[in-house]
Design a protein around this motif. Structure first.
Motif, PDB file in Angstrom:
ATOM      1  N   UNK A  40       4.784  -0.521  -1.587  1.00 45.18           N
ATOM      2  CA  UNK A  40       5.015   0.726  -0.874  1.00 45.18           C
ATOM      3  C   UNK A  40       3.727   1.407  -0.458  1.00 45.18           C
ATOM      4  N   UNK A  41       2.728   0.613  -0.091  1.00 42.17           N
ATOM      5  CA  UNK A  41       1.453   1.172   0.332  1.00 42.17           C
ATOM      6  C   UNK A  41       1.394   1.354   1.841  1.00 42.17           C
ATOM      7  N   UNK A  42       0.313   1.969   2.280  1.00 40.43           N
ATOM      8  CA  UNK A  42       0.094   2.144   3.711  1.00 40.43           C
ATOM      9  C   UNK A  42      -1.035   1.252   4.216  1.00 40.43           C
ATOM     10  N   UNK A  43      -1.816   0.725   3.277  1.00 45.59           N
ATOM     11  CA  UNK A  43      -2.982  -0.089   3.634  1.00 45.59           C
ATOM     12  C   UNK A  43      -3.247  -1.086   2.507  1.00 45.59           C
ATOM     13  N   UNK A  44      -3.748  -2.260   2.878  1.00 44.63           N
ATOM     14  CA  UNK A  44      -4.122  -3.252   1.865  1.00 44.63           C
ATOM     15  C   UNK A  44      -5.304  -4.068   2.352  1.00 44.63           C
ATOM     16  N   UNK A  45      -6.092  -4.543   1.410  1.00 45.60           N
ATOM     17  CA  UNK A  45      -7.242  -5.378   1.740  1.00 45.60           C
ATOM     18  C   UNK A  45      -7.360  -6.500   0.719  1.00 45.60           C
ATOM     19  N   UNK A  46      -7.922  -7.602   1.172  1.00 47.93           N
ATOM     20  CA  UNK A  46      -8.187  -8.748   0.306  1.00 47.93           C
ATOM     21  C   UNK A  46      -9.681  -9.020   0.375  1.00 47.93           C
ATOM     22  N   UNK A  47     -10.326  -9.094  -0.784  1.00 49.75           N
ATOM     23  CA  UNK A  47     -11.770  -9.312  -0.825  1.00 49.75           C
ATOM     24  C   UNK A  47     -12.102 -10.486  -1.730  1.00 49.75           C
ATOM     25  N   UNK A  48     -13.194 -11.164  -1.408  1.00 47.75           N
ATOM     26  CA  UNK A  48     -13.646 -12.295  -2.221  1.00 47.75           C
ATOM     27  C   UNK A  48     -14.972 -11.925  -2.880  1.00 47.75           C
ATOM     28  N   UNK A  49     -15.141 -12.342  -4.113  1.00 45.50           N
ATOM     29  CA  UNK A  49     -16.364 -12.067  -4.843  1.00 45.50           C
ATOM     30  C   UNK A  49     -17.344 -13.203  -4.590  1.00 45.50           C
ATOM     31  N   UNK A 168      -0.803  12.620  -0.450  1.00 46.10           N
ATOM     32  CA  UNK A 168       0.489  13.281  -0.551  1.00 46.10           C
ATOM     33  C   UNK A 168       1.616  12.385  -1.013  1.00 46.10           C
ATOM     34  N   UNK A 169       1.414  11.063  -0.977  1.00 47.42           N
ATOM     35  CA  UNK A 169       2.443  10.147  -1.459  1.00 47.42           C
ATOM     36  C   UNK A 169       2.286   9.973  -2.970  1.00 47.42           C
ATOM     37  N   UNK A 170       3.335   9.542  -3.669  1.00 50.06           N
ATOM     38  CA  UNK A 170       3.265   9.403  -5.128  1.00 50.06           C
ATOM     39  C   UNK A 170       2.120   8.504  -5.553  1.00 50.06           C
ATOM     40  N   UNK A 171       1.457   8.894  -6.625  1.00 48.72           N
ATOM     41  CA  UNK A 171       0.365   8.096  -7.172  1.00 48.72           C
ATOM     42  C   UNK A 171       0.949   6.868  -7.863  1.00 48.72           C
ATOM     43  N   UNK A 172       0.265   5.744  -7.704  1.00 50.98           N
ATOM     44  CA  UNK A 172       0.696   4.526  -8.382  1.00 50.98           C
ATOM     45  C   UNK A 172       0.747   4.773  -9.891  1.00 50.98           C
ATOM     46  N   UNK A 173       1.769   4.238 -10.531  1.00 50.19           N
ATOM     47  CA  UNK A 173       1.904   4.366 -11.973  1.00 50.19           C
ATOM     48  C   UNK A 173       1.712   3.044 -12.678  1.00 50.19           C
TER      49      UNK A 173
END
Length: 404
Positions: A40-49, A168-173
């Protein structure tokens, strides 16, 4: 129970989307979008170390991107020392027998402890979930909170999955963080599968000795190039090279020396090919190589091929290279198929071989080439296949005519 069903479907959907992707980028995008939707997010990213460079490199940004965020950024990286939780957590917690759990950050700072228990970070049993840099990034990009899940691949930390929500959206729990951990494991499996497929594709289209493209890759790219030429008139040029004297080197010095000669010429071909934007350098088999260019004018290709001949003549143990060129930028008649261009380049190369020419022979600029390309070989031993006519007597090891 209904919530569990929804999340189970989200996991299945994520796995299916990654499995359906045909490229690494497609896989990364499917992973980010699937996790974003599942949480239920608005944005996502994938990163490599990237351990050797000490940084996290962003592979994909998906969803509602902030100003300056590119979907597939070329140079969005973050020094790991600014985000120490990934290394400290994985080295101190997971390596010590724990699990690579996810954690939550908010734009307001540390997550408050949940009633009757530890906060989202504290529930891990370590207190490094709070990162000033991530908090600053959330505020800067107008996001309220994020959940970060380490991705572990082949028993090592590979990177991280990051999902954010709007202000303003609920914080992840805690349940969201636990679910993000599950999603990260699914993403790891998908990435592993994609890497295996990419390795198979690489092997399928790469010559194992020189590391150049192989005949299969050339056939595919040339078909595409000829189609492009037919659509918009783009110039397609094919340079076919035959390394002189390889049989003598093999017979005199052994196949190991012959292979080194092939490798060295492959490096020269790659270097010269880099002068033509987007050109494909390939080994067709045995002592035959080629350059395929789409876009550059014929004279540019001829200039590069001329330099290639000069450099090849300087190779130790070598005896130069016979080089033929066919380009739609020259008067060679209609080119309606890849085979036609191959036959013309091959005929030009045959002329160069017969004349012991130290320079390329160019179809359309040598009166004999087109006639030769349009004539069938006189016999099965007429040196050259001219693309499509296979000699009867072939060397079973090198795939070349025995009198080569």
């Amino acid at each position: 129970m209904g919530g569990d069903d929804v999340r189970l479907r989200a996991v299945v959907s994520l796995a299916q989307a990654m499995a359906a992707a045909h490229t690494p980028r497609g896989c990364w995008r499917a992973a980010a979008l699937g996790a974003c939707e599942a949480l239920g997010g608005s944005f996502a990213a994938l990163s490599v170390w990237e351990r050797g460079r000490g940084r996290l490199r962003v592979l994909v940004n998906a969803g509602e991107r902030a100003e300056g965020e590119e979907e597939f950024p070329d140079a969005e990286t973050y020094p790991v020392h600014q985000f120490p939780e990934i290394t400290e957590f994985l080295h101190e917690r997971w390596a010590g027998g724990g699990e690579p759990d996810a954690w939550v950050e908010t734009a307001d700072g540390p997550v408050e402890p949940e009633p009757g228990g530890a906060g989202v970070a504290g529930a891990h049993g370590y207190g490094r979930g709070y990162c000033h840099q991530r908090v600053a990034a959330l505020r800067r990009r107008g996001r309220g909170c994020c959940v970060v899940a380490p991705i572990v691949l082949h028993g090592r930390a590979w990177g991280e999955l990051y999902v954010a929500r709007r202000v303003g959206e609920p914080v992840f729990g805690r349940p969201d963080a636990d679910f993000a951990t599950v999603l990260a494991a699914v993403v790891a499996a998908g990435i592993s599968q994609t890497e295996r497929l990419e390795e198979v594709r690489k092997l399928a289209f790469t010559d194992p000795l020189t590391g150049l493209a192989n005949r299969r890759a050339v056939d595919m790219r040339l078909d595409e190039a000829v189609e492009r030429h037919r659509e918009d008139g783009s110039v397609v040029s094919l340079v076919v090279c035959d390394l002189n004297g390889l049989k003598r080197v093999n017979d005199t010095h052994g196949h190991a020396v012959g292979d080194r000669l092939l490798e060295r010429f492959g490096s020269v071909l790659s270097r010269c090919g880099a002068m033509l934007p987007g050109a494909l350098a390939a080994r067709l088999g045995g002592d035959e190589f080629c350059l395929l260019a789409l876009g550059p004018e014929a004279d540019e290709v001829i200039a590069v091929a001329t330099e290639l001949c000069e450099r090849a003549a300087e190779l130790e143990f070598g005896n130069g290279v016979a080089c033929g060129i066919a380009s739609t930028g020259d008067p060679i008649g209609p080119v309606v198929s890849a085979r036609r261009l191959f036959r013309l380049a091959d005929a030009a190369q045959y002329r160069a071989k017969a004349a012991r020419s130290g320079k390329p022979v160019v179809a359309g600029r040598d009166g004999e080439v087109i006639r030769l390309a349009d004539s069938p070989p006189k016999s099965a031993h007429d040196r050259r296949r001219l693309r499509g006519v296979v000699p009867e007597a072939m060397d079973p090891v090198r795939g070349q005519p025995e009198d080569h």
